[in-house]
Design a protein around this motif. Sequence first.
Motif, mmCIF file in Angstrom:
data_model
loop_
_atom_site.group_PDB
_atom_site.id
_atom_site.type_symbol
_atom_site.label_atom_id
_atom_site.label_comp_id
_atom_site.label_asym_id
_atom_site.label_seq_id
_atom_site.Cartn_x
_atom_site.Cartn_y
_atom_site.Cartn_z
ATOM 1 N N LEU A 23 5.585 -3.226 -13.486
ATOM 2 C CA LEU A 23 5.028 -3.696 -12.220
ATOM 3 C C LEU A 23 5.191 -2.622 -11.146
ATOM 4 N N GLN A 48 9.378 -5.914 -16.372
ATOM 5 C CA GLN A 48 9.554 -7.344 -16.623
ATOM 6 C C GLN A 48 9.367 -7.624 -18.102
ATOM 7 N N ILE A 98 7.181 -7.186 0.382
ATOM 8 C CA ILE A 98 7.109 -6.497 -0.892
ATOM 9 C C ILE A 98 5.938 -7.062 -1.674
ATOM 10 N N ILE A 99 5.038 -6.188 -2.056
ATOM 11 C CA ILE A 99 3.823 -6.590 -2.758
ATOM 12 C C ILE A 99 3.844 -6.021 -4.170
ATOM 13 N N PHE A 100 3.555 -6.875 -5.149
ATOM 14 C CA PHE A 100 3.529 -6.479 -6.543
ATOM 15 C C PHE A 100 2.099 -6.293 -7.030
ATOM 16 N N GLY A 101 1.927 -5.326 -7.900
ATOM 17 C CA GLY A 101 0.703 -5.277 -8.681
ATOM 18 C C GLY A 101 0.775 -6.331 -9.775
ATOM 19 N N SER A 102 -0.323 -6.510 -10.478
ATOM 20 C CA SER A 102 -0.376 -7.537 -11.526
ATOM 21 C C SER A 102 0.338 -7.113 -12.803
ATOM 22 N N GLY A 103 0.697 -5.840 -12.874
ATOM 23 C CA GLY A 103 1.457 -5.386 -14.026
ATOM 24 C C GLY A 103 0.603 -4.749 -15.102
ATOM 25 N N SER A 138 7.829 2.317 1.134
ATOM 26 C CA SER A 138 8.627 2.617 -0.048
ATOM 27 C C SER A 138 7.983 1.989 -1.273
ATOM 28 N N ASN A 161 6.544 -1.651 -0.719
ATOM 29 C CA ASN A 161 7.204 -2.315 0.403
ATOM 30 C C ASN A 161 6.550 -1.841 1.683
ATOM 31 N N TYR A 168 9.036 -1.703 -11.314
ATOM 32 C CA TYR A 168 9.879 -2.739 -11.896
ATOM 33 C C TYR A 168 9.426 -2.952 -13.329
ATOM 34 N N PHE A 175 8.250 1.326 -5.728
ATOM 35 C CA PHE A 175 9.147 1.107 -6.858
ATOM 36 C C PHE A 175 8.337 0.811 -8.107
ATOM 37 N N LEU A 212 14.458 -3.761 -11.363
ATOM 38 C CA LEU A 212 14.115 -2.427 -10.894
ATOM 39 C C LEU A 212 14.266 -1.411 -12.017
ATOM 40 N N GLU A 218 13.011 -12.239 -15.418
ATOM 41 C CA GLU A 218 12.682 -11.834 -14.069
ATOM 42 C C GLU A 218 12.443 -10.326 -14.009
ATOM 43 N N PRO A 219 11.670 -9.853 -13.016
ATOM 44 C CA PRO A 219 11.486 -8.409 -12.848
ATOM 45 C C PRO A 219 12.799 -7.727 -12.490
#
Lengths: 112, 113
Positions: free
Chosen positions: A87, A38, A100-105, A32, A91, A36, A34, A46, A43-44
């Motif tokens: 971001l 920020q 859950i892994i985030f990109g650097s934005g 999945s 998931n 986000y 998403f 959704l 905080e980030p």
Amino acid sequence: RKEVEQDPGPFNVPEGATVAFNCTYSNSASQSFFWYRQDCRKEPKLLMSVYSSGNEDGRFTAQLNRASQYISLLIRDSKLSDSATYLCVVNKGYSSASKIIFGSGTRLSIRP
Amino acid sequence: GAGVSQSPRYKVAKRGQDVALRCDPISGHVSLFWYQQALGQGPEFLTYFQNEAQLDKSGLPSDRFFAERPEGSVSTLKIQRTQQEDSAVYLCASGGTENTEAFFGQGTRLTVV
């Protein structure tokens, strides 16, 4: 190579412009996705989920391309209030674990 | 409150001091995540709990970092012998089930001097 990669920007566009961000992920088993948002020193939160068929929420459109393993976000008629860091989030959701892994934005700045 | 709560909001520690950061997740949320966010970067995964079980701690940067969630609700992230490179915002997030969104707390801003 990072698991989730994004163009860091910054993107600096005039109000009313259309802007698009891309994000690539390396794990083909990811389940999945998403976007986000920020804001500075916050905080980030959704923005929207991303579905295979593509989905739209007002001025925002998200697309998922599983074959190429990338996710996109399109913002139409941008507003000053859209200025933020966006971001990309993946998931992995394998077995009973869910990571859950985030990109650097990607930083977006809308100018009047 | 109904959201994820973290405390303290701000922490200044002297180098070498131990710190403990607390996270109160949304009631009933099974999943709990800890992230470290340096200035200008996206959140970096530290560790993940499902109820009281720590299923993934691969992101913890060293053995000075330790996290626990003994009763499957409140979690504590402990950093021993803090170093300047530990200065960051530590974000906690909780989620209901797999493949659903995570909700974040406001974070703890740690400054090591």
